[in-house]
Motif scaffolding. Structure first.
Motif, short mmCIF file in Angstrom:
data_model
loop_
_atom_site.label_atom_id
_atom_site.label_comp_id
_atom_site.label_asym_id
_atom_site.label_seq_id
_atom_site.Cartn_x
_atom_site.Cartn_y
_atom_site.Cartn_z
N GLN A 76 83.98 61.31 0.56
CA GLN A 76 83.80 60.23 -0.34
C GLN A 76 84.90 59.93 -1.24
OE1 GLN A 76 81.58 57.99 -0.68
NE2 GLN A 76 80.24 58.17 -2.28
N LYS A 127 86.47 56.26 -1.49
CA LYS A 127 86.83 55.54 -2.91
C LYS A 127 88.30 55.52 -2.98
CE LYS A 127 83.06 57.22 -5.45
NZ LYS A 127 82.57 58.00 -6.80
N GLU A 129 78.87 43.95 0.43
CA GLU A 129 77.38 44.52 -0.07
C GLU A 129 77.17 45.94 1.13
OE1 GLU A 129 74.58 41.55 0.54
OE2 GLU A 129 75.22 40.35 -1.28
N ARG A 162 79.22 48.69 -0.33
CA ARG A 162 78.85 49.23 -1.51
C ARG A 162 77.45 50.24 -1.07
NH1 ARG A 162 80.03 44.32 -4.15
NH2 ARG A 162 77.91 43.40 -3.60
N ALA A 163 76.89 49.64 -0.18
CA ALA A 163 75.54 50.40 0.31
C ALA A 163 75.70 51.85 0.98
CB ALA A 163 74.76 49.50 1.18
N ALA A 188 78.62 53.52 0.49
CA ALA A 188 79.14 54.36 -0.81
C ALA A 188 77.82 55.02 -1.41
CB ALA A 188 79.99 53.66 -1.56
N ALA A 189 76.74 54.19 -1.59
CA ALA A 189 75.55 54.50 -2.45
C ALA A 189 74.86 55.41 -1.57
CB ALA A 189 74.69 53.59 -2.85
N ALA A 190 74.84 55.37 -0.20
CA ALA A 190 74.03 56.30 0.70
C ALA A 190 74.62 57.75 0.79
CB ALA A 190 73.95 55.72 1.91
N ARG A 191 76.02 57.64 0.59
CA ARG A 191 76.92 58.67 0.81
C ARG A 191 76.68 59.64 -0.62
NH1 ARG A 191 80.68 55.47 3.23
NH2 ARG A 191 81.70 55.03 1.11
N GLU A 192 76.54 58.65 -1.70
CA GLU A 192 76.40 59.31 -2.97
C GLU A 192 75.01 60.06 -3.14
OE1 GLU A 192 78.24 60.15 -5.57
OE2 GLU A 192 79.97 58.82 -5.25
N LYS A 193 74.04 59.42 -2.59
CA LYS A 193 72.71 59.89 -2.58
C LYS A 193 72.66 61.19 -1.75
CE LYS A 193 67.89 58.87 -1.18
NZ LYS A 193 66.84 57.69 -0.50
#
Length: 609
Positions: free
Chosen positions: A462, A466, A492, A495-496, A498-503
């Motif tokens: 991640q 980034k 989009e 970003r999705a 990246a958000a999935a990886r954060e989750k």
């Protein structure tokens, strides 16, 4: 184990001319290297009665303890010789030769009393050496035994009750008693029948009925021997040699000694080797060489400070030392196992790390439980857990750092082609964004398929993605083959992802925290169970001691009754009742210290692990 070599005795307790006593640091250092359990044999008696000769025979040496050949007492203080046990390889035989009691040149009977008391306190077998016969004069020479209640206390000053007569507790930890009668020239015969040496001693220890002063004086040393020491044995010895040879025993060959004396000495040594017990404290705790040095320090410091040595204080002082040592030994074991596991870092998952750490923790706890004693409020066990948690945090960080290094090296290798394309401008052309995304996806797939990345592989990936976000945005903006709508969709989608990886990272972190919580709950249960088992074992040992002591007191009570001493027999009822009451205590233990205190105390650990 490697057995430390002592070629000759050393002074353990120095007896100075001004009447003060002091421990010899060299002797304490020697004892600190003896990790085996010890059988401690002390010999006491008037000076020039052949004590040192018997001790040399026990050491299987012709020389060692000074024999001397004059009327002067050669041994000053208490001398110590640690030798391998001749029969039991897991034990060390510690021989303590005391200076002669009643030395006219010393003129300090108080000092003699302390030497006698220390010999009793330190030994598991006490040998009293006298000349001639066991008669009233010999008993009077043993007046030191009647002073033991003035020199030794069972309880600490804080717990002592003026109404308590705790002398009956001496038998619990006092040594076995052997009376050696030297130059014995009588027939072992009583009322026309032959008797054994032990029967000769038991007959000499019989009490006289009556409450007058003469009966009291006669009975007192006999009562003390019967009540303080947990077993009694007697050996009689013929004169060993002529007067001339006696003055030169160091150099006399065994063949020049009287055969009966040689045989009697052999019999004495064999009995000591076979029957002399391991030094044991109240509660059944068996003492090592290190422990013997520690309790010697406790007793001598008490005497030097002007207070009376307390058996309980010595046990508590030793428990503090031994429990602290148990923590260090347990932590050493933990470090040893975890250091081996470091070669396996990084672990693929945090759960895998916890499994490795669980093994080290379990083995460390086994070491602590084995070496600790009287940790009744779990103070030291809690300290151990805190220390292990600190070390665990270190190894968690070490495991994570190993993962970060491994992942960073892997990414450096995988991103080389991507970085080259970026630097050469290969992606700032028509259709360059798609080429970049394809390269990035291929890198991700190769990275995720690689093995041995460890617990931080998602975080490192991640961070890398980034890091190249701005480059990706620049390439997307510069690619004129894409319409604005397509660019927005691409942004989009990025970003999705990246958000999935954060989750995913958050879920992994939460799972690790849950694993930590479950592991620590399991750990608390393990500590509670091992502590309770330890307490039950210690209680069972104490209960066995009490049962044995009850039987001994019942025998003493019967002896009083058989000798017409009804009042003395009645006085023992309370002591017997107290012992029975102790054995009726709780049969199970609740680890309330861990249940009530530990979970809250470890809250910070739970948050961080």
């Amino acid at each position: 184990m490697d057995f430390p070599i002592m070629d000759q005795p050393v002074c353990l307790i120095e007896n100075h001319e001004d009447g003060t006593i002091q421990l010899n640091k060299e002797a304490l250092d020697i004892l600190s290297h003896f990790t085996q359990k010890v059988v401690v044999v002390s010999i006491v008696g008037k000076y020039r009665t052949g004590k040192s000769y018997l001790m040399n025979k026990l050491a299987r040496s012709k020389n060692g303890f000074s024999l001397g050949s004059t009327v002067q007492s050669m041994t000053k203080g208490i001398w110590m010789w640690c030798v391998p046990h001749p029969l039991k390889t897991d034990l060390t035989l510690v021989l303590l030769d005391t200076e002669g009691l009643g030395d006219v040149e010393k003129g300090n009977s108080e000092n003699d009393s302390w030497i006698f008391a220390l010999a009793v306190l330190l030994s598991s077998t006490l040998v009293f050496n006298s000349m001639g016969t066991i008669d009233q004069q010999a008993m009077e020479q043993l007046h030191y035994v009647t002073e033991l209640t003035e020199k030794i206390k069972v309880k600490s000053a804080e717990q002592e009750n003026d109404m308590d007569d705790d002398s009956s507790e001496f038998k619990r930890t006092f040594p076995s008693f052997i009376w050696c009668v030297r130059d014995f020239n009588l027939q072992l015969n009583l009322d026309g029948r032959d008797i054994t040496e032990d029967e000769y001693l038991n007959n000499a220890l019989k009490l006289k009925p009556g409450l007058n002063k003469a009966s009291y004086t006669y009975n007192l040393p006999r009562e003390c021997i019967r009540h303080y020491f947990h077993s009694h044995k007697c050996f009689v010895f013929d004169r060993p040699a002529s007067k001339t040879d006696l003055q030169n025993l160091d150099n006399v060959q065994e063949s020049q000694l009287e055969p009966d004396f040689v045989q009697q000495t052999k019999k004495f040594c064999e009995y000591i080797y076979d029957k002399s017990p391991v030094k044991t404290l109240s509660g059944g705790y068996t003492v090592t060489g290190m422990g013997l040095g520690d309790i010697a320090v406790s007793y001598v410091e008490s005497i030097r400070s002007g207070s009376i040595p307390s058996l309980e204080n010595a046990v508590l002082a030793l428990s503090r030392i031994e429990n602290t040592r148990a923590i260090q030994e347990a932590l050493t074991k933990y470090e040893e196992i975890m250091s081996q596991h470091v070669r396996e870092f990084p672990t693929e998952t945090h759960e895998e790390f916890l499994n490795l750490e669980r093994e080290a923790h379990s083995e460390a706890l086994k070491i602590f439980i084995k070496l600790s004693f009287k940790d009744e409020n779990q103070e030291y066990q809690y300290k151990l857990l805190k220390e292990i948690e600190n070390k665990k945090a270190f190894y968690i960080q070490h495991n994570e750092e190993a993962s970060v290094r491994k992942c960073t090296e892997l990414l450096q290798e995988l991103r080389a082609e991507l970085d080259k394309g970026i630097n050469e401008g290969k992606f700032t052309v028509l259709g360059g964004y798609k080429m970049f995304i394809d390269k990035k996806k291929a890198l991700e797939i190769a990275y995720l398929r690689a093995e041995g990345k460890g617990v931080k592989h998602l975080e490192v990936l991640q961070n890398f993605l980034k890091e190249i976000e701005s480059t990706e945005s620049t390439i997307l903006t510069a690619d004129r083959t894409l319409e604005e709508k397509e660019k927005k969709l691409a942004e989009e989608r990025s970003r999705a992802e990246a958000a999935a990886r954060e989750k995913e990272i958050l879920e992994k972190t939460n799972m690790e925290l849950q694993n930590n919580l479950e592991t620590n709950k399991e750990r608390i249960r393990m500590h509670e169970e091992t502590w309770e088992k330890k307490m039950i074992e210690e209680r069972e040992k104490m209960k066995e001691e009490n049962e044995w002591l009850i039987k001994e007191k019942l025998k003493e009570q019967q002896e009083y009754l058989s000798q017409g001493l009804k009042k003395k027999a009645e006085q023992m009822e309370e002591a017997i009742a107290n012992l029975k009451k102790q054995n009726e205590g709780p049969k199970t233990f609740v680890g309330k210290f861990f249940k009530a205190i530990l979970p809250g105390a470890l809250g910070g650990f739970f948050d961080n692990l």
